[in-house]
Scaffold this motif. Structure first.
Motif, short mmCIF file in Angstrom:
data_model
loop_
_atom_site.label_atom_id
_atom_site.label_comp_id
_atom_site.label_asym_id
_atom_site.label_seq_id
_atom_site.Cartn_x
_atom_site.Cartn_y
_atom_site.Cartn_z
N PRO A 96 0.84 -1.19 0.00
CA PRO A 96 0.00 0.00 0.00
C PRO A 96 0.88 1.25 0.00
O PRO A 96 1.93 1.28 0.67
CB PRO A 96 -0.77 -0.12 1.31
CG PRO A 96 0.11 -0.92 2.20
CD PRO A 96 0.92 -1.82 1.32
N ASP A 151 -2.27 2.03 -4.48
CA ASP A 151 -2.09 3.47 -4.26
C ASP A 151 -3.43 4.18 -4.16
O ASP A 151 -4.38 3.84 -4.85
CB ASP A 151 -1.26 4.06 -5.41
CG ASP A 151 -0.87 5.50 -5.12
OD1 ASP A 151 -0.23 5.73 -4.06
OD2 ASP A 151 -1.22 6.40 -5.91
N ASP A 152 -3.49 5.17 -3.28
CA ASP A 152 -4.73 5.92 -3.09
C ASP A 152 -4.61 7.32 -3.70
O ASP A 152 -4.80 8.32 -2.99
CB ASP A 152 -5.07 6.02 -1.60
CG ASP A 152 -5.50 4.68 -1.02
OD1 ASP A 152 -5.54 3.71 -1.78
OD2 ASP A 152 -5.79 4.63 0.19
N ARG A 169 7.40 5.99 21.75
CA ARG A 169 7.03 5.17 20.60
C ARG A 169 7.21 3.68 20.92
O ARG A 169 6.39 2.85 20.55
CB ARG A 169 7.89 5.58 19.39
CG ARG A 169 7.69 4.76 18.15
CD ARG A 169 6.78 5.43 17.13
NE ARG A 169 6.15 4.45 16.26
CZ ARG A 169 6.27 4.39 14.93
NH1 ARG A 169 6.99 5.31 14.31
NH2 ARG A 169 5.66 3.47 14.24
N1 LIG Z 1 -2.97 3.00 -0.01
C1 LIG Z 1 -2.78 3.47 1.23
N2 LIG Z 1 -1.63 3.22 1.86
C2 LIG Z 1 -1.47 3.69 3.12
C3 LIG Z 1 -2.46 4.42 3.80
N3 LIG Z 1 -2.00 4.73 5.04
C4 LIG Z 1 -0.76 4.20 5.12
N4 LIG Z 1 -0.43 3.58 3.96
C5 LIG Z 1 0.80 2.82 3.64
O1 LIG Z 1 0.92 1.80 4.60
C6 LIG Z 1 2.28 1.56 4.95
C7 LIG Z 1 2.46 1.75 6.45
O2 LIG Z 1 2.27 3.10 6.81
P1 LIG Z 1 3.33 3.90 7.69
O3 LIG Z 1 3.01 5.35 7.65
O4 LIG Z 1 4.70 3.51 7.26
O5 LIG Z 1 2.99 3.37 9.14
P2 LIG Z 1 4.01 2.88 10.25
O6 LIG Z 1 5.05 1.99 9.61
O7 LIG Z 1 3.23 2.35 11.39
O8 LIG Z 1 4.68 4.24 10.72
P3 LIG Z 1 6.22 4.67 10.54
O9 LIG Z 1 7.03 3.76 11.39
O10 LIG Z 1 6.27 6.08 11.02
O11 LIG Z 1 6.58 4.53 9.10
C8 LIG Z 1 3.09 2.51 4.09
O12 LIG Z 1 3.50 1.84 2.95
C9 LIG Z 1 2.07 3.61 3.76
O13 LIG Z 1 2.36 4.26 2.56
C10 LIG Z 1 -3.68 4.69 3.10
O14 LIG Z 1 -4.62 5.33 3.59
N5 LIG Z 1 -3.79 4.19 1.83
#
Ligand SMILES: Nc1nc2c(ncn2[C@@H]2O[C@H](COP(=O)(O)OP(=O)(O)OP(=O)(O)O)[C@@H](O)[C@H]2O)c(=O)[nH]1
Ligand SMILES: [Mg+2]
Length: 377
Positions: free
Chosen positions: A8, A42-43, A140
């Protein structure tokens, strides 16, 4: 098998090319027994992630994209998994973040578990050598560790160590079975609820330790506060639903009916027919246990119902035997101990306590021995 790695993306222009390149050039060549594909979900990222992916699709023909409206991570996964199965013929799907936090080198270890027959393989940061980034700040780290501990505790499912992670390999059968219940979930809640439903339905879950690394490019999309509230709401309500309306609640209702039956038979035989109370009580117990057995079989543990009269009779014998052991050794035993060690004054409290322990014993025996869950498929 056909494997589709679903990634995603929301504004991941800076990461996606590197990740696809690593997968195509370093990881896929090592995997000989599966057909490997990539699907970017992708969104409509405003940073132009889609254009980058379109370029990658020209270079590699096993890369595809599925674009939709932004409605949260869960919605993106449901949409992309549907696409992977319907349009790409996926047998197994991976969930994987775009930001290189998930080490692509672990993919063969996930597939090994799939090859062994597991349905749902999760990357775990909290056991068997998995880890979270050491450079994360204390808050965190606490959020991550305690969040997972909280989920495990509220759901009372301790054998799974990482509920919120997003590095997973899932057979298409699991998704098709749970899909209808997975709409409307956002980020972490989608991950928790998907796994929870798979566990509920008896799919085989395995864990692969992973070392989660911090993203170096792009911004985090997780809105912590929203997700915590959403997640807590989900785990608390689903846990209550499961405990009250699930097998345990039904087991209590069935037991209550049995208790009323026994009490009525006891009174009728003693008062109307003048039969000895001990004998009357035993007769009542025989009828109550018969009722409990059949109602549990038809209702509480309906999904594990017995096939064939032979098995039905054999299990009934088991049920009578374990029920007798429970009443004699556990319930009566606790009353006996209390009476002798503490004194007669509180005999009714011993009875209540003994009955509580008896309930737990009975439910455990029924759930894990008599109506043991059959493995899926
Ligand atoms: N298509 C889509 N992808 C999303 C959305 N929200 C998050 N993602 C994707 O989901 C994956 C995880 O999101 P992150 O923001 O990395 O979340 P995380 O890993 O918990 O947080 P970080 O450690 O800060 O990176 C990434 O590839 C984002 O691009 C969404 O609303 N739509
Ligand atoms: Mg990330």
């Amino acid at each position: 098998m056909k494997v589709v790695i679903i990634i995603p993306t929301y504004n991941e222009k800076g990461n996606i090319e590197r990740l696809v390149q690593i997968l195509e050039e370093e990881i896929f060549p090592q995997i000989k027994n599966h057909k490997m594909n990539i699907l970017i979900a992708d969104d409509n990222s405003p940073d132009g992630t889609e254009e980058v992916v379109r370029g990658l699709m020209k270079k590699w023909d096993n890369v595809d994209i599925n674009v939709g409206e932004k409605r949260g991570l869960g919605a993106a996964y449901v949409r992309a998994m549907t696409y992977a199965i319907d349009e790409m013929g996926a047998d197994v799907m991976f969930e994987m973040d775009a930001d290189l936090s998930h080490d692509p080198k672990k993919i063969p270890a996930f597939l090994e578990k799939i090859d062994q027959g597991y349905d749902f393989v999760i990357g775990t940061r909290y056991s068997q050598g998995g880890s979270i980034p050491s450079n994360w700040g204390l808050s965190r780290k606490m959020f991550s560790v305690f969040g997972n501990l909280l989920v495990r505790t509220i759901l009372l499912k301790f054998s799974i160590h990482d509920w919120t992670g997003g590095f997973r390999a899932i057979r298409k059968e699991v998704f098709l079975k749970e899909k209808a219940e997975l709409t409307d979930f956002m980020g972490y809640t989608f991950q928790v609820s998907f796994l929870n439903k798979a566990v509920r339905d008896g799919f085989k879950v395995a864990e692969v330790p992973i070392n989660f690394t911090d993203r170096t490019l792009g911004k985090s999309k997780i809105a912590a506060k929203e997700y915590i509230i959403d997640l807590l709401k989900y785990v608390i309500t689903s846990s209550i639903k499961e405990k009250i309306f699930g097998p345990f609640g039904k087991f209590l209702v069935v037991g209550g009916i049995g208790f009323i039956l026994q009490a009525v038979i006891l009174r009728v035989l003693v008062e109307w027919f003048n039969i000895n109370p001990s004998i009357s009580n035993l007769l009542g117990a025989v009828v109550a246990i018969f009722s409990n057995y059949n109602l549990n079989n038809l209702w509480t543990f309906r999904t594990e119902q017995f096939k064939g009269f032979g098995q039905y009779l054999w299990k009934m014998l088991n049920f009578y035997a374990t029920s007798a052991i429970g009443v004699i050794f556990i319930q009566t035993g606790i009353i006996f101990l209390g009476d002798n060690l503490i004194g007669r004054k509180y005999y009714f409290l011993y009875f209540i306590f003994g009955t509580g322990v008896l309930l737990i014993y009975n439910f455990t025996v029924y759930r894990f021995i008599i109506w043991r869950k059959k493995p899926h498929k």
